[in-house]
Design an enzyme around this catalytic site. Structure first.
Site, PDB file in Angstrom:
ATOM      1  N   ARG A 165       0.821  -1.210   0.000  1.00 45.77           N
ATOM      2  CA  ARG A 165       0.000   0.000   0.000  1.00 45.77           C
ATOM      3  C   ARG A 165       0.857   1.264   0.000  1.00 45.77           C
ATOM      4  O   ARG A 165       0.485   2.260  -0.610  1.00 45.77           O
ATOM      5  CB  ARG A 165      -0.941  -0.009   1.198  1.00 45.77           C
ATOM      6  CG  ARG A 165      -2.089  -0.959   0.960  1.00 45.77           C
ATOM      7  CD  ARG A 165      -3.056  -0.981   2.108  1.00 45.77           C
ATOM      8  NE  ARG A 165      -4.325  -1.545   1.676  1.00 45.77           N
ATOM      9  CZ  ARG A 165      -5.203  -2.107   2.487  1.00 45.77           C
ATOM     10  NH1 ARG A 165      -4.967  -2.175   3.777  1.00 45.77           N
ATOM     11  NH2 ARG A 165      -6.326  -2.576   2.014  1.00 45.77           N
TER      12      ARG A 165
ATOM     13  N   LYS B 162     -17.626 -16.685   3.690  1.00 48.15           N
ATOM     14  CA  LYS B 162     -19.072 -16.529   3.850  1.00 48.15           C
ATOM     15  C   LYS B 162     -19.750 -15.794   2.705  1.00 48.15           C
ATOM     16  O   LYS B 162     -19.171 -14.931   2.073  1.00 48.15           O
ATOM     17  CB  LYS B 162     -19.350 -15.737   5.123  1.00 48.15           C
ATOM     18  CG  LYS B 162     -19.028 -16.504   6.377  1.00 48.15           C
ATOM     19  CD  LYS B 162     -19.343 -15.652   7.567  1.00 48.15           C
ATOM     20  CE  LYS B 162     -19.107 -16.411   8.860  1.00 48.15           C
ATOM     21  NZ  LYS B 162     -19.373 -15.557  10.014  1.00 48.15           N
TER      22      LYS B 162
ATOM     23  N   GLY C 137     -13.445  -4.225   0.458  1.00 49.53           N
ATOM     24  CA  GLY C 137     -14.850  -3.810   0.546  1.00 49.53           C
ATOM     25  C   GLY C 137     -15.209  -2.759  -0.490  1.00 49.53           C
ATOM     26  O   GLY C 137     -16.266  -2.827  -1.117  1.00 49.53           O
TER      27      GLY C 137
END
Ligand code: ADP
Ligand code: MG
Length: 395
Positions: A37, A199, A375
């Site tokens: 990053r 999930k 996300g």
């Protein structure tokens, strides 16, 4: 709608606040475990410095929960930046307050001031006006290059902008928008999505959206078991989200109606339990022994997936196909990483664990676009507005 870019700004002699994503993983001893990053932020920083800016860098690191926690200090990052660029880099004790304001006023062209972790203050995540205004006091211009937090409306990503008066995108953000934008607006087909991870629950919106967007969805990893269960199969003690079975069944139905092919595993590696050295074997999914746990996709599934991958023109991958952190259960994920890297398609990979899997397979360099935002990239691809992007000025 085109956003104002750092290229459009007159940076000479200005104090430029750059919201970067320095949320790097740390070792137990506090050292930086992976500096990707930081490296990816350098083009924007170096550009601003070369144009005579006084560069103020701001980021969060970890989840200190609004309190000072020196284990999440950005100080190690300041040392990493200092060795990466040949300019003076100062570390501020805080990100707000009179001392930092005077530090910012004393800066010279070509200097860098790294602010301390934004999340040491509750005002950052609460997007408090007073806190945002204090951040704005430090600068003349605002640039956002932190795609990974663009899906959050925080003081440093949205609140600050009205007080500065404008907000521009940096190069890293621009690259993300270009590549992910391509995957939404005019992807070459066949477009294959590969979804894994533990999930379904965190990825519901993206799965729904991908059914409309892509031609083929390959499903592996833990999330496959809720789909297999929805088709009436017994999957032993594999990860199943029982409250998502109906949802999974509806998705399978929807994909049929849309003409989107959903490919589920036909075989997998199962283990008796998750303890090291436990017995394991490869079976068809229909023959999963009662009480055993599925931990990786099997060879026939890999073949099926690889065949779809090799004929794809666009590929989006999020989520490992097995518990790849454990070497014995990583083969499926590594095979798929290799297949993706060898394909001629435009390849996009997002998600922290998926990126780690690429690096384990040694194929990082062969991917067209690695999205820094887990996300954020999922929300962007599922058509949601990103507040951090929305708040920036238009050209
Ligand atoms: P990403 O970070 O790339 O978005 P996720 O965080 O969604 O990916 O998922 C990664 C996690 O999923 C890993 O920790 C991996 O061990 C887990 N996982 C993959 N397959 C399985 C499985 N069959 N059972 C349980 N967990 C799994
Ligand atoms: Mg993850």
């Amino acid at each position: 709608m085109k956003k104002l870019s750092i290229r459009d700004l007159d940076l000479e002699g200005k104090r430029v606040f750059i919201r970067v994503d320095f949320n790097v993983p740390l070792n137990k001893d506090g050292g930086i475990q992976n500096d990707t990053r930081i490296r990816l932020s350098l083009p924007t920083i170096q550009y601003a410095l070369s144009r005579g800016a006084k560069v103020i860098l701001a980021s969060h690191l970890g989840r200190p929960g609004g309190k000072t926690n020196l284990r999440m200090s950005l100080r190690p990052v300041s040392i990493a930046i200092k060795s990466a660029i040949e300019c003076p880099v100062k570390m501020a004790e805080s990100c707000i307050g009179s001392e930092v304001v005077s530090q910012s006023r004393l800066m010279k062209r070509g200097e860098v001031l790294l602010l301390e972790n934004l999340r040491f203050h509750p005002g950052e995540e609460a997007n408090e006006i007073g806190f945002a205004q204090q951040l704005a006091n430090l600068c003349d211009l605002y640039v956002n290059d932190a795609f990974g937090t663009a899906h959050r409306a925080h003081a440093s990503t949205t609140g600050i902008i009205p007080f500065v008066g404008q907000g521009a995108v940096g190069f890293l953000m621009e690259k993300e928008l270009l590549n992910l934008g391509y995957a939404i607006t005019n992807p070459k087909r066949p477009y294959v999505a590969i979804l894994g991870g533990s999930k379904i629950s965190g990825k519901i919106e993206i799965i729904e959206r991908l059914i409309e967007l892509v031609d083929v969805i390959l499903i592996g990893g833990g999330m496959a078991y809720t789909f297999l269960k929805a088709k009436g199969l017994e999957v032993g003690r594999s990860l199943v989200e029982s409250d998502k079975i109906t949802f999974a069944r509806n998705l399978l139905k929807k994909s049929g109606e849309q003409g989107t092919l959903m490919v589920l595993p036909v075989d997998h590696l199962v283990v008796e339990n998750l303890k090291p050295g436990a017995r394991n074997r490869s079976t068809l999914v229909e023959q999963t022994p009662e009480e055993w746990i599925g931990v990786d996709i099997g060879p026939s599934t890999c073949k099926n997936f690889e065949q779809k991958i090799s004929s794809a023109k666009t590929i989006f991958w999020n989520g490992p196909l097995g518990i790849f952190e454990i070497v014995d259960f990583s083969q499926g994920t590594l095979n798929i990483a290799k297949a993706v890297s060898e394909s001629q398609a435009m390849t996009i990979v997002g998600g922290g664990d998926s990126i780690a899997a690429l690096s384990k397979a040694g194929v990082t360099e062969k991917i067209s676009h690695i999205s820094t935002g887990g996300g954020a990239s999922l929300e962007f691809l599922s058509g949601k507005k990103l507040p951090g992007l929305d708040a920036l000025s238009s050209k």
